[in-house]
Design a protein around this motif. Structure first.
Motif, PDB file in Angstrom:
ATOM      1  N   THR A  10       0.882  -1.199  -0.295  1.00  0.00           N
ATOM      2  CA  THR A  10       0.264   0.102   0.012  1.00  0.00           C
ATOM      3  C   THR A  10       0.583   1.535  -0.085  1.00  0.00           C
ATOM      4  OG1 THR A  10      -1.470  -0.852   1.358  1.00  0.00           O
ATOM      5  CG2 THR A  10      -1.662   1.149   1.292  1.00  0.00           C
ATOM      6  N   VAL A  11       0.870   1.885  -1.180  1.00  0.00           N
ATOM      7  CA  VAL A  11       1.573   3.350  -1.331  1.00  0.00           C
ATOM      8  C   VAL A  11       0.566   4.499  -1.202  1.00  0.00           C
ATOM      9  CG1 VAL A  11       3.815   2.006  -1.858  1.00  0.00           C
ATOM     10  CG2 VAL A  11       1.765   3.068  -3.428  1.00  0.00           C
ATOM     11  N   GLN A  12       1.432   5.847  -1.022  1.00  0.00           N
ATOM     12  CA  GLN A  12       0.605   6.752  -1.362  1.00  0.00           C
ATOM     13  C   GLN A  12       0.801   7.081  -3.278  1.00  0.00           C
ATOM     14  OE1 GLN A  12      -1.359   8.612   0.767  1.00  0.00           O
ATOM     15  NE2 GLN A  12      -1.014   8.125   2.102  1.00  0.00           N
ATOM     16  N   ALA A  13       0.139   8.223  -3.971  1.00  0.00           N
ATOM     17  CA  ALA A  13       0.059   8.328  -5.302  1.00  0.00           C
ATOM     18  C   ALA A  13       2.030   9.396  -5.506  1.00  0.00           C
ATOM     19  CB  ALA A  13      -1.301   9.199  -5.644  1.00  0.00           C
ATOM     20  N   ASN A  83       6.976   3.679 -10.987  1.00  0.00           N
ATOM     21  CA  ASN A  83       6.967   4.511 -10.429  1.00  0.00           C
ATOM     22  C   ASN A  83       5.850   5.389 -11.189  1.00  0.00           C
ATOM     23  OD1 ASN A  83       9.796   4.086 -10.202  1.00  0.00           O
ATOM     24  ND2 ASN A  83      10.877   4.320 -12.403  1.00  0.00           N
ATOM     25  N   ASN A  84       5.091   6.442 -10.137  1.00  0.00           N
ATOM     26  CA  ASN A  84       4.269   7.729 -10.366  1.00  0.00           C
ATOM     27  C   ASN A  84       3.033   6.494 -10.507  1.00  0.00           C
ATOM     28  OD1 ASN A  84       3.558  10.092 -10.483  1.00  0.00           O
ATOM     29  ND2 ASN A  84       3.277   9.816 -12.392  1.00  0.00           N
ATOM     30  N   LEU A  85       2.699   6.144  -9.037  1.00  0.00           N
ATOM     31  CA  LEU A  85       1.778   5.173  -9.106  1.00  0.00           C
ATOM     32  C   LEU A  85       1.134   6.396  -8.831  1.00  0.00           C
ATOM     33  CD1 LEU A  85       3.057   2.406  -7.041  1.00  0.00           C
ATOM     34  CD2 LEU A  85       1.902   1.863  -9.650  1.00  0.00           C
ATOM     35  N   LYS A  86      -0.864   5.853  -9.309  1.00  0.00           N
ATOM     36  CA  LYS A  86      -1.601   6.571  -9.527  1.00  0.00           C
ATOM     37  C   LYS A  86      -2.715   5.117  -8.912  1.00  0.00           C
ATOM     38  CE  LYS A  86      -0.765   9.088 -14.045  1.00  0.00           C
ATOM     39  NZ  LYS A  86      -1.156   8.666 -15.281  1.00  0.00           N
ATOM     40  N   PRO A  87      -3.843   6.017  -8.193  1.00  0.00           N
ATOM     41  CA  PRO A  87      -4.898   5.445  -7.412  1.00  0.00           C
ATOM     42  C   PRO A  87      -4.962   4.325  -8.658  1.00  0.00           C
ATOM     43  CG  PRO A  87      -5.739   7.809  -7.040  1.00  0.00           C
ATOM     44  CD  PRO A  87      -4.024   7.411  -7.816  1.00  0.00           C
ATOM     45  N   GLU A  88      -5.005   4.425  -9.991  1.00  0.00           N
ATOM     46  CA  GLU A  88      -6.120   3.551 -11.093  1.00  0.00           C
ATOM     47  C   GLU A  88      -5.511   2.523 -10.689  1.00  0.00           C
ATOM     48  OE1 GLU A  88      -5.687   7.111 -11.281  1.00  0.00           O
ATOM     49  OE2 GLU A  88      -5.159   7.897 -13.366  1.00  0.00           O
ATOM     50  N   ASP A  89      -4.029   2.291 -10.661  1.00  0.00           N
ATOM     51  CA  ASP A  89      -3.270   1.268 -10.972  1.00  0.00           C
ATOM     52  C   ASP A  89      -3.492   0.187  -9.837  1.00  0.00           C
ATOM     53  OD1 ASP A  89      -0.416   3.764 -11.693  1.00  0.00           O
ATOM     54  OD2 ASP A  89      -1.200   1.992 -12.957  1.00  0.00           O
ATOM     55  N   THR A  90      -4.112   0.425  -9.242  1.00  0.00           N
ATOM     56  CA  THR A  90      -4.968  -0.203  -7.510  1.00  0.00           C
ATOM     57  C   THR A  90      -5.551  -1.224  -8.144  1.00  0.00           C
ATOM     58  OG1 THR A  90      -4.952   1.198  -5.895  1.00  0.00           O
ATOM     59  CG2 THR A  90      -6.209  -1.082  -5.768  1.00  0.00           C
ATOM     60  N   ALA A  91      -4.663  -2.651  -7.940  1.00  0.00           N
ATOM     61  CA  ALA A  91      -5.193  -4.318  -8.836  1.00  0.00           C
ATOM     62  C   ALA A  91      -4.107  -5.116  -7.872  1.00  0.00           C
ATOM     63  CB  ALA A  91      -4.615  -4.035  -9.768  1.00  0.00           C
ATOM     64  N   ILE A  92      -4.559  -6.407  -8.366  1.00  0.00           N
ATOM     65  CA  ILE A  92      -3.699  -7.809  -7.867  1.00  0.00           C
ATOM     66  C   ILE A  92      -3.161  -7.360  -9.048  1.00  0.00           C
ATOM     67  CG2 ILE A  92      -3.656  -9.839  -7.568  1.00  0.00           C
ATOM     68  CD1 ILE A  92      -6.391 -10.122  -6.493  1.00  0.00           C
ATOM     69  N   SER A 111       0.270 -19.631 -20.434  1.00  0.00           N
ATOM     70  CA  SER A 111      -0.186 -20.371 -19.847  1.00  0.00           C
ATOM     71  C   SER A 111       0.635 -21.131 -18.358  1.00  0.00           C
ATOM     72  CB  SER A 111       0.521 -22.032 -20.807  1.00  0.00           C
ATOM     73  OG  SER A 111       2.107 -21.900 -20.528  1.00  0.00           O
ATOM     74  N   LEU A 112       1.528 -20.223 -17.972  1.00  0.00           N
ATOM     75  CA  LEU A 112       2.045 -20.385 -16.535  1.00  0.00           C
ATOM     76  C   LEU A 112       1.802 -19.244 -15.517  1.00  0.00           C
ATOM     77  CD1 LEU A 112       3.984 -22.148 -14.249  1.00  0.00           C
ATOM     78  CD2 LEU A 112       6.157 -21.258 -15.493  1.00  0.00           C
ATOM     79  N   TRP A 113       1.085 -19.346 -14.557  1.00  0.00           N
ATOM     80  CA  TRP A 113       0.975 -18.156 -13.377  1.00  0.00           C
ATOM     81  C   TRP A 113       1.274 -17.755 -12.331  1.00  0.00           C
ATOM     82  CZ3 TRP A 113      -2.089 -13.603 -16.056  1.00  0.00           C
ATOM     83  CH2 TRP A 113      -2.195 -13.966 -17.270  1.00  0.00           C
ATOM     84  N   GLY A 114       1.891 -17.176 -11.693  1.00  0.00           N
ATOM     85  CA  GLY A 114       1.743 -16.831 -10.173  1.00  0.00           C
ATOM     86  C   GLY A 114       0.594 -16.815  -9.525  1.00  0.00           C
ATOM     87  N   GLN A 115       0.574 -16.119  -8.349  1.00  0.00           N
ATOM     88  CA  GLN A 115      -0.592 -16.182  -7.421  1.00  0.00           C
ATOM     89  C   GLN A 115      -0.843 -14.132  -7.025  1.00  0.00           C
ATOM     90  OE1 GLN A 115       1.874 -16.297  -6.398  1.00  0.00           O
ATOM     91  NE2 GLN A 115       2.404 -14.732  -4.540  1.00  0.00           N
ATOM     92  N   GLY A 116      -0.160 -14.386  -7.565  1.00  0.00           N
ATOM     93  CA  GLY A 116      -0.676 -11.835  -7.595  1.00  0.00           C
ATOM     94  C   GLY A 116       0.063 -12.070  -6.602  1.00  0.00           C
ATOM     95  N   THR A 117       0.454 -10.582  -6.816  1.00  0.00           N
ATOM     96  CA  THR A 117       0.575  -9.799  -5.330  1.00  0.00           C
ATOM     97  C   THR A 117      -0.484  -8.672  -5.699  1.00  0.00           C
ATOM     98  OG1 THR A 117       2.389  -9.113  -4.065  1.00  0.00           O
ATOM     99  CG2 THR A 117       2.444  -8.267  -6.557  1.00  0.00           C
ATOM    100  N   LEU A 118      -1.106  -7.565  -4.331  1.00  0.00           N
ATOM    101  CA  LEU A 118      -1.806  -6.844  -4.103  1.00  0.00           C
ATOM    102  C   LEU A 118      -1.132  -5.121  -4.516  1.00  0.00           C
ATOM    103  CD1 LEU A 118      -4.386  -5.468  -4.070  1.00  0.00           C
ATOM    104  CD2 LEU A 118      -4.700  -5.391  -1.695  1.00  0.00           C
ATOM    105  N   VAL A 119      -1.418  -4.419  -5.139  1.00  0.00           N
ATOM    106  CA  VAL A 119      -0.849  -3.127  -4.651  1.00  0.00           C
ATOM    107  C   VAL A 119      -2.053  -2.345  -5.056  1.00  0.00           C
ATOM    108  CG1 VAL A 119       0.262  -1.206  -6.505  1.00  0.00           C
ATOM    109  CG2 VAL A 119       1.062  -3.872  -6.553  1.00  0.00           C
ATOM    110  N   THR A 120      -1.901  -1.675  -3.842  1.00  0.00           N
ATOM    111  CA  THR A 120      -2.946  -0.808  -3.515  1.00  0.00           C
ATOM    112  C   THR A 120      -2.425   1.046  -3.432  1.00  0.00           C
ATOM    113  OG1 THR A 120      -3.955  -2.410  -2.112  1.00  0.00           O
ATOM    114  CG2 THR A 120      -4.688   0.268  -1.852  1.00  0.00           C
ATOM    115  N   VAL A 121      -3.003   2.017  -4.254  1.00  0.00           N
ATOM    116  CA  VAL A 121      -2.349   3.209  -4.392  1.00  0.00           C
ATOM    117  C   VAL A 121      -3.576   4.217  -3.733  1.00  0.00           C
ATOM    118  CG1 VAL A 121      -1.259   5.212  -5.767  1.00  0.00           C
ATOM    119  CG2 VAL A 121      -1.023   2.538  -6.390  1.00  0.00           C
TER     120      VAL A 121
END
Length: 123
Positions: A10-13, A83-92, A111-121
């Protein structure tokens, strides 16, 4: 082989995060590796891709100039510098790989996927 994505938070814009995708089960074999993301209530969308040689990179228009995809073959790791993350970048954020010689930015080509990591801006 399993992929493991990490580095979300979880980061700030305006802040930055570096996401990592790796496997501990031997060399990661792929033609291309990519990052996708999925926001709540939305479809999974393409973010960036890189070929194994590192000679070709593609980005979604929404992240071009802010995100950079790279890979370290020796470490079996693919990175996404955000870089320069925006609230609309919030996603897994998911990493994925493909062995297809020809691929598009569609998730079905990977075909090969990871489990995902959550980014919250936050704004």
């Amino acid at each position: 082989v399993q992929l493991q994505a990490s580095g979300g938070g979880t980061v700030q814009a305006g802040d930055s995060l570096r996401l990592s995708c790796q496997t501990s089960e031997g060399p990661l074999d792929y033609v291309a590796a990519a990052w996708f993301r999925q926001a709540p209530g939305k479809e999974r969308e393409f973010v960036a891709a890189i070929n194994w040689r590192g000679s070709s990179r593609n980005y979604a228009s929404s992240v071009k100039g802010r995100f950079t995809i790279s890979r370290n073959i020796a470490k079996n790791t693919v990175y996404l510098q955000t870089n320069n993350l925006k609230p609309e970048d919030t996603a897994i954020y998911y990493c994925a790989t493909t062995l297809r010689q020809r691929y598009t930015d569609s998730p079905v080509d990977f075909s090969l996927w990871g489990q995902g990591t959550l980014v919250t801006v936050s704004s």
